[in-house]
Design a protein around this motif. Structure first.
Motif, PDB file in Angstrom:
ATOM      1  N   GLY A  87       0.807  -1.231   0.000  1.00 51.29           N
ATOM      2  CA  GLY A  87       0.000   0.000   0.000  1.00 51.29           C
ATOM      3  C   GLY A  87       0.832   1.269   0.000  1.00 51.29           C
ATOM      4  O   GLY A  87       0.366   2.317  -0.425  1.00 51.29           O
ATOM      5  N   LYS A  88       2.068   1.183   0.482  1.00 53.20           N
ATOM      6  CA  LYS A  88       2.897   2.396   0.535  1.00 53.20           C
ATOM      7  C   LYS A  88       4.211   2.242  -0.233  1.00 53.20           C
ATOM      8  O   LYS A  88       5.050   3.129  -0.207  1.00 53.20           O
ATOM      9  CB  LYS A  88       3.204   2.756   1.994  1.00 53.20           C
ATOM     10  CG  LYS A  88       1.956   3.191   2.740  1.00 53.20           C
ATOM     11  CD  LYS A  88       2.222   3.653   4.129  1.00 53.20           C
ATOM     12  CE  LYS A  88       0.889   4.024   4.783  1.00 53.20           C
ATOM     13  NZ  LYS A  88       1.021   4.238   6.216  1.00 53.20           N
ATOM     14  N   SER A  89       4.386   1.090  -0.870  1.00 48.68           N
ATOM     15  CA  SER A  89       5.679   0.802  -1.503  1.00 48.68           C
ATOM     16  C   SER A  89       5.652   0.855  -3.022  1.00 48.68           C
ATOM     17  O   SER A  89       6.699   0.766  -3.660  1.00 48.68           O
ATOM     18  CB  SER A  89       6.164  -0.597  -1.081  1.00 48.68           C
ATOM     19  OG  SER A  89       6.340  -0.669   0.307  1.00 48.68           O
ATOM     20  N   HIS A  90       4.452   0.957  -3.613  1.00 51.05           N
ATOM     21  CA  HIS A  90       4.368   0.810  -5.071  1.00 51.05           C
ATOM     22  C   HIS A  90       4.331   2.153  -5.805  1.00 51.05           C
ATOM     23  O   HIS A  90       4.572   2.210  -6.997  1.00 51.05           O
ATOM     24  CB  HIS A  90       3.113   0.007  -5.436  1.00 51.05           C
ATOM     25  CG  HIS A  90       1.842   0.692  -5.018  1.00 51.05           C
ATOM     26  ND1 HIS A  90       1.381   0.662  -3.717  1.00 51.05           N
ATOM     27  CD2 HIS A  90       0.974   1.463  -5.718  1.00 51.05           C
ATOM     28  CE1 HIS A  90       0.260   1.370  -3.652  1.00 51.05           C
ATOM     29  NE2 HIS A  90      -0.004   1.865  -4.838  1.00 51.05           N
ATOM     30  N   GLN A  91       4.017   3.235  -5.091  1.00 50.11           N
ATOM     31  CA  GLN A  91       3.863   4.532  -5.764  1.00 50.11           C
ATOM     32  C   GLN A  91       5.137   5.375  -5.615  1.00 50.11           C
ATOM     33  O   GLN A  91       6.091   4.956  -4.996  1.00 50.11           O
ATOM     34  CB  GLN A  91       2.642   5.291  -5.180  1.00 50.11           C
ATOM     35  CG  GLN A  91       2.722   5.637  -3.709  1.00 50.11           C
ATOM     36  CD  GLN A  91       2.312   4.534  -2.770  1.00 50.11           C
ATOM     37  OE1 GLN A  91       3.017   3.538  -2.676  1.00 50.11           O
ATOM     38  NE2 GLN A  91       1.238   4.728  -2.010  1.00 50.11           N
ATOM     39  N   MET A  92       5.152   6.560  -6.172  1.00 53.31           N
ATOM     40  CA  MET A  92       6.264   7.508  -6.049  1.00 53.31           C
ATOM     41  C   MET A  92       7.617   6.815  -6.331  1.00 53.31           C
ATOM     42  O   MET A  92       7.843   6.278  -7.401  1.00 53.31           O
ATOM     43  CB  MET A  92       6.236   8.155  -4.647  1.00 53.31           C
ATOM     44  CG  MET A  92       4.964   8.946  -4.395  1.00 53.31           C
ATOM     45  SD  MET A  92       4.402   8.912  -2.684  1.00 53.31           S
ATOM     46  CE  MET A  92       5.451  10.100  -1.916  1.00 53.31           C
ATOM     47  N   GLU A  93       8.501   6.780  -5.357  1.00 49.21           N
ATOM     48  CA  GLU A  93       9.802   6.123  -5.556  1.00 49.21           C
ATOM     49  C   GLU A  93       9.623   4.661  -5.958  1.00 49.21           C
ATOM     50  O   GLU A  93      10.382   4.123  -6.758  1.00 49.21           O
ATOM     51  CB  GLU A  93      10.632   6.189  -4.269  1.00 49.21           C
ATOM     52  CG  GLU A  93      11.349   7.493  -4.062  1.00 49.21           C
ATOM     53  CD  GLU A  93      12.300   7.784  -5.212  1.00 49.21           C
ATOM     54  OE1 GLU A  93      13.385   7.192  -5.253  1.00 49.21           O
ATOM     55  OE2 GLU A  93      11.962   8.598  -6.086  1.00 49.21           O
ATOM     56  N   GLY A  94       8.597   4.023  -5.387  1.00 50.97           N
ATOM     57  CA  GLY A  94       8.353   2.609  -5.657  1.00 50.97           C
ATOM     58  C   GLY A  94       7.922   2.332  -7.091  1.00 50.97           C
ATOM     59  O   GLY A  94       8.088   1.220  -7.586  1.00 50.97           O
ATOM     60  N   GLN A  95       7.372   3.354  -7.748  1.00 51.59           N
ATOM     61  CA  GLN A  95       6.967   3.154  -9.136  1.00 51.59           C
ATOM     62  C   GLN A  95       8.201   3.093 -10.048  1.00 51.59           C
ATOM     63  O   GLN A  95       8.249   2.340 -10.999  1.00 51.59           O
ATOM     64  CB  GLN A  95       6.063   4.308  -9.569  1.00 51.59           C
ATOM     65  CG  GLN A  95       5.251   3.939 -10.769  1.00 51.59           C
ATOM     66  CD  GLN A  95       4.110   4.921 -10.995  1.00 51.59           C
ATOM     67  OE1 GLN A  95       3.874   5.842 -10.210  1.00 51.59           O
ATOM     68  NE2 GLN A  95       3.421   4.741 -12.086  1.00 51.59           N
ATOM     69  N   ILE A  96       9.197   3.909  -9.700  1.00 47.58           N
ATOM     70  CA  ILE A  96      10.434   3.919 -10.491  1.00 47.58           C
ATOM     71  C   ILE A  96      11.352   2.764 -10.042  1.00 47.58           C
ATOM     72  O   ILE A  96      12.089   2.205 -10.836  1.00 47.58           O
ATOM     73  CB  ILE A  96      11.198   5.259 -10.288  1.00 47.58           C
ATOM     74  CG1 ILE A  96      10.270   6.461 -10.487  1.00 47.58           C
ATOM     75  CG2 ILE A  96      12.453   5.332 -11.151  1.00 47.58           C
ATOM     76  CD1 ILE A  96      10.085   6.935 -11.889  1.00 47.58           C
ATOM     77  N   ARG A  97      11.297   2.436  -8.741  1.00 47.29           N
ATOM     78  CA  ARG A  97      12.193   1.412  -8.177  1.00 47.29           C
ATOM     79  C   ARG A  97      11.308   0.330  -7.508  1.00 47.29           C
ATOM     80  O   ARG A  97      11.196   0.298  -6.277  1.00 47.29           O
ATOM     81  CB  ARG A  97      13.142   2.063  -7.150  1.00 47.29           C
ATOM     82  CG  ARG A  97      13.874   3.291  -7.683  1.00 47.29           C
ATOM     83  CD  ARG A  97      14.850   3.871  -6.656  1.00 47.29           C
ATOM     84  NE  ARG A  97      15.977   2.990  -6.426  1.00 47.29           N
ATOM     85  CZ  ARG A  97      16.899   3.188  -5.467  1.00 47.29           C
ATOM     86  NH1 ARG A  97      16.801   4.229  -4.646  1.00 47.29           N
ATOM     87  NH2 ARG A  97      17.901   2.348  -5.315  1.00 47.29           N
ATOM     88  N   PRO A  98      10.717  -0.567  -8.349  1.00 48.05           N
ATOM     89  CA  PRO A  98       9.649  -1.448  -7.854  1.00 48.05           C
ATOM     90  C   PRO A  98      10.023  -2.354  -6.676  1.00 48.05           C
ATOM     91  O   PRO A  98       9.154  -2.676  -5.882  1.00 48.05           O
ATOM     92  CB  PRO A  98       9.279  -2.286  -9.078  1.00 48.05           C
ATOM     93  CG  PRO A  98       9.795  -1.533 -10.254  1.00 48.05           C
ATOM     94  CD  PRO A  98      10.980  -0.749  -9.774  1.00 48.05           C
TER      95      PRO A  98
END
Ligand SMILES: Nc1ncnc2c1ncn2[C@@H]1O[C@H](COP(=O)(O)OP(=O)(O)OP(=O)(O)O)[C@@H](O)[C@H]1O
Ligand SMILES: CC(C)(CO)[C@@H](O)C(=O)[O-]
Ligand code: BAL
Length: 266
Positions: A87-98
């Motif tokens: 829920g908090k890992s896939h967006q923002m930085e997580g979208q570029i660095r999955p």
């Protein structure tokens, strides 16, 4: 991860009976195409700097100790135990660095279990990381407090980062644009603007005015849930963050809108 600067040292300068610093360049948070092999490593100098700050111990584990089941860069082939904060890992930085936050949550769990801190200190510069670690600590009932310390900046506003050493003189000159742009967002917010479209386009325009820099993303998100917002609500506020590429180097930064650091960090 070492290659220490004033931002790291500010975290070490805490009011505690004993302070442990960990230095570990964590392979699990790097994608195969990222900079694991060239990440700056200055361990001797780091230890000296931490000594001068009065740090009691420096924990310098090996990759083998931290990942006894081995570590491969392709997550599909990975063995062993990993921690994921959904829920908090896939967006923002997580979208570029999955798989970045899976690597971070896992190594931070291991570091906590080994050093058994009562308080652990993280920098606001990596704001999503702070939110992910807070959620992990809460969800897994880890018995410690997370403290978020302010972002330490160079005199021209650039957030200190170990990766800033990658910048050529011309790139270094261009790099503060992300913070300048986000600061424009703060000004606009303070003059009454609450709409995402207006806030994002104002910041975007400033970044696009610097041709040596490429915008990766901008995010205007709920400061706790990290979902994107259309309008910044009074009493809730937002975290305005983004990433740019300056040549081959990624720079991230963020500012808080309508919420004090004290409210956000608690
Ligand atoms: N400028 C800064 N101000 C405050 N804290 C910082 C700053 N830079 C890094 N930190 C914090 O220091 C801790 C260790 O970060 P890390 O070793 O990844 O350093 P870094 O300089 O952010 O590196 P990089 O930019 O390569 O990711 C993290 O909690 C991070 O948020
Ligand atoms: C939290 C962390 C130490 C995990 O390797 C790293 O991501 C960092 O230093 O920000
Ligand atoms: N400070 C975040 C660590 C990383 O970018 O890998």
């Amino acid at each position: 991860m070492g290659a220490l600067h004033e931002g790291h040292l500010s975290l070490a300068r805490s009011q505690n009976d004993k302070v442990v610093a960990s230095i570990f360049v964590n392979p699990a948070q790097f994608a195969p195409h990222e900079d694991l092999s060239k990440y700056p490593r200055t361990v001797e100098r780091d230890i000296e700097m931490l000594g001068k700050e009065g740090v009691d111990a420096v924990f310098l584990p090996s990759v083998e100790e931290m990942y006894p089941a081995g570590i491969v860069l392709d997550v599909k082939d990975q063995q062993g135990t990993f921690v994921e904060v959904k829920g908090k890992s896939h967006q923002m930085e997580g979208q570029i660095r999955p798989h970045f936050f899976r690597g971070v949550a896992t190594i931070v769990t291991k570091l906590f279990n080994i050093t058994l801190p009562t308080r652990a200190y993280f920098g606001q510069k990596d704001a999503q990381q702070c939110a992910v670690i807070r959620s992990m600590v809460r969800d897994l009932w880890m018995p410690l407090s997370i403290i978020v310390a302010p972002t330490i900046r160079e005199s021209d506003g650039l957030a200190m980062s170990s990766r800033n050493v990658y910048l050529s003189p011309s790139e270094r000159e261009a790099a503060p644009i992300l913070y300048k742009a986000l600061s424009e967002g703060v000004n606009l917010f303070q003059s009454g603007e609450r709409r995402r479209s207006e806030l994002i386009s104002a910041v975007e325009e400033v970044v696009k005015g610097e041709e040596r820099v490429q915008l990766e993303y901008l995010s205007l998100a709920d400061p706790f849930l990290l979902g994107e917002v259309d309008v910044v609500q009074d009493g809730v506020g937002a975290i305005f963050s983004g990433a740019v590429k300056v040549g081959k180097t990624r720079i991230i930064d963020n500012v808080l809108l309508g919420i004090g650091r004290e409210q956000w960090v608690e």
